[in-house]
Design a protein around this motif. Structure first.
Motif, PDB file in Angstrom:
ATOM      1  N   GLU A  23     -20.806  -3.845 -11.384  1.00 43.80           N
ATOM      2  CA  GLU A  23     -20.975  -3.938 -10.062  1.00 43.80           C
ATOM      3  C   GLU A  23     -22.286  -4.831  -8.963  1.00 43.80           C
ATOM      4  O   GLU A  23     -21.919  -4.774  -8.347  1.00 43.80           O
ATOM      5  CB  GLU A  23     -21.517  -2.471  -9.681  1.00 43.80           C
ATOM      6  N   VAL A  49     -12.498   3.056  -7.921  1.00 44.75           N
ATOM      7  CA  VAL A  49     -11.132   2.778  -8.123  1.00 44.75           C
ATOM      8  C   VAL A  49     -11.530   1.437  -9.222  1.00 44.75           C
ATOM      9  O   VAL A  49     -10.362   0.723  -9.231  1.00 44.75           O
ATOM     10  CB  VAL A  49     -10.070   2.487  -7.724  1.00 44.75           C
ATOM     11  N   ALA A  50     -12.184   0.501  -9.123  1.00 49.48           N
ATOM     12  CA  ALA A  50     -12.233  -0.653  -9.621  1.00 49.48           C
ATOM     13  C   ALA A  50     -13.731  -1.739  -9.691  1.00 49.48           C
ATOM     14  O   ALA A  50     -14.248  -2.086  -9.177  1.00 49.48           O
ATOM     15  CB  ALA A  50     -11.864  -2.038  -8.436  1.00 49.48           C
ATOM     16  N   ASN A  51     -14.740  -1.270 -10.914  1.00 54.19           N
ATOM     17  CA  ASN A  51     -16.260  -1.402 -11.278  1.00 54.19           C
ATOM     18  C   ASN A  51     -15.903  -2.057 -12.708  1.00 54.19           C
ATOM     19  O   ASN A  51     -17.164  -2.305 -13.454  1.00 54.19           O
ATOM     20  CB  ASN A  51     -16.103  -0.281 -11.145  1.00 54.19           C
ATOM     21  N   THR A  52     -14.033  -2.842 -12.408  1.00 50.56           N
ATOM     22  CA  THR A  52     -14.734  -3.463 -13.983  1.00 50.56           C
ATOM     23  C   THR A  52     -13.906  -4.776 -13.912  1.00 50.56           C
ATOM     24  O   THR A  52     -13.177  -4.584 -13.319  1.00 50.56           O
ATOM     25  CB  THR A  52     -14.705  -2.666 -15.244  1.00 50.56           C
ATOM     26  N   LYS A  54     -11.439  -5.613 -15.346  1.00 47.92           N
ATOM     27  CA  LYS A  54     -10.136  -5.276 -15.772  1.00 47.92           C
ATOM     28  C   LYS A  54      -9.268  -3.664 -14.806  1.00 47.92           C
ATOM     29  O   LYS A  54      -8.594  -5.141 -14.154  1.00 47.92           O
ATOM     30  CB  LYS A  54      -9.966  -4.445 -17.092  1.00 47.92           C
ATOM     31  N   LYS A  55     -10.105  -3.556 -14.184  1.00 49.23           N
ATOM     32  CA  LYS A  55      -9.807  -2.729 -12.752  1.00 49.23           C
ATOM     33  C   LYS A  55      -9.839  -3.862 -11.755  1.00 49.23           C
ATOM     34  O   LYS A  55      -8.902  -3.167 -10.976  1.00 49.23           O
ATOM     35  CB  LYS A  55     -11.039  -1.167 -12.745  1.00 49.23           C
ATOM     36  N   MET A  56     -10.095  -5.037 -11.413  1.00 45.74           N
ATOM     37  CA  MET A  56     -10.535  -5.360 -10.434  1.00 45.74           C
ATOM     38  C   MET A  56      -9.667  -6.448 -10.061  1.00 45.74           C
ATOM     39  O   MET A  56      -8.654  -6.053  -9.406  1.00 45.74           O
ATOM     40  CB  MET A  56     -11.339  -6.473 -10.246  1.00 45.74           C
ATOM     41  N   ALA A  58      -6.434  -5.344 -11.670  1.00 46.10           N
ATOM     42  CA  ALA A  58      -5.734  -4.060 -12.248  1.00 46.10           C
ATOM     43  C   ALA A  58      -4.910  -3.496  -9.936  1.00 46.10           C
ATOM     44  O   ALA A  58      -4.166  -3.285  -9.654  1.00 46.10           O
ATOM     45  CB  ALA A  58      -5.464  -2.903 -12.592  1.00 46.10           C
ATOM     46  N   LEU A  59      -6.373  -3.947  -9.878  1.00 48.91           N
ATOM     47  CA  LEU A  59      -6.164  -3.500  -8.142  1.00 48.91           C
ATOM     48  C   LEU A  59      -5.307  -4.942  -7.377  1.00 48.91           C
ATOM     49  O   LEU A  59      -4.830  -4.193  -6.400  1.00 48.91           O
ATOM     50  CB  LEU A  59      -7.788  -3.518  -7.938  1.00 48.91           C
ATOM     51  N   SER A  85     -13.142 -12.399 -11.901  1.00 51.71           N
ATOM     52  CA  SER A  85     -12.603 -10.892 -13.095  1.00 51.71           C
ATOM     53  C   SER A  85     -11.815 -12.058 -14.029  1.00 51.71           C
ATOM     54  O   SER A  85     -11.999 -11.443 -15.261  1.00 51.71           O
ATOM     55  CB  SER A  85     -12.146  -9.878 -12.185  1.00 51.71           C
TER      56      SER A  85
END
Length: 205
Positions: A23, A49-52, A54-56, A58-59, A85
């Protein structure tokens, strides 16, 4: 100088909001030519919603842009965040590396960003020279230099070791709120008598 700054603010912290090294890395990358206030407004919506990495990923790029569209240069910053990412996932197991070389190899990460992450997330005594620190170092005579790298190198030499860990936070905050670019608050400055700035501003009625 630093004894006084420490007395006023014993535990200085970045004004960017973060809870993890990723972050912080993302926030600092977003903060280039933008204010911390503006970045915090965007990341308050983004990080839930996107703090890793992988989540970034996926976003995705387009949705990421919608979260950071209020930040300057958001198109380029979004591309860098996605590329960053991907590298973190592929090469570092989704973790932020703790070495300067690895950090500076990431898209959108220069020496200043790497220094902030190394200092703030990993406790290394680095100096991240931004426009505020560059101004304060030159104006006060603490570490004059023609470019940010020269100022950084001088600061590392002249600042006593006990202050190195927090020095760049003290200098940034001092430059942001007291030693301002257009009208420095010299009458209320805690280090005015130690400062080499000849054009000190005076209090006005």
């Amino acid at each position: 100088m630093f004894s006084r700054l420490r007395e006023l603010n014993p535990h200085p912290k970045t004004e960017l909001e973060y809870t993890t090294p990723f972050e912080l890395l993302a926030a600092v990358a977003l903060s280039a030519q933008s204010t911390d206030v503006g970045v915090n407004k965007a990341t308050r919506r983004l990080f839930p919603v996107a703090n890793t990495p992988k989540k970034m990923l996926a976003l995705g790029l387009e949705k990421l842009k919608s979260y950071i569209s209020t930040i300057g240069l958001y198109n380029n910053k979004a591309k860098n965040l996605i590329a960053m990412s991907q590298i973190l996932v592929d090469q570092y197991g989704g973790e932020v590396p703790e070495s300067r070389e690895a950090l500076e190899s990431l898209p959108g990460v220069g020496r200043k960003t790497a220094n902030v992450v190394l200092n703030t997330a990993f406790g290394q005594p680095t100096i991240a020279v931004d426009t505020h620190i560059f101004r304060v170092a030159n104006r006060t005579g603490l570490a004059p230099g023609a470019d940010v790298r020269k100022v950084e190198d001088k600061l590392e030499k002249v600042i006593p070791k006990e202050f190195l860990q927090d020095a760049h936070h003290w200098l940034i905050l001092h430059g942001r709120y007291v030693c301002k670019a257009r009208k420095p608050e010299c009458p209320t400055c805690a280090i005015a008598d130690l400062c080499a700035y000849k054009q000190k501003t005076k209090a006005t009625d």
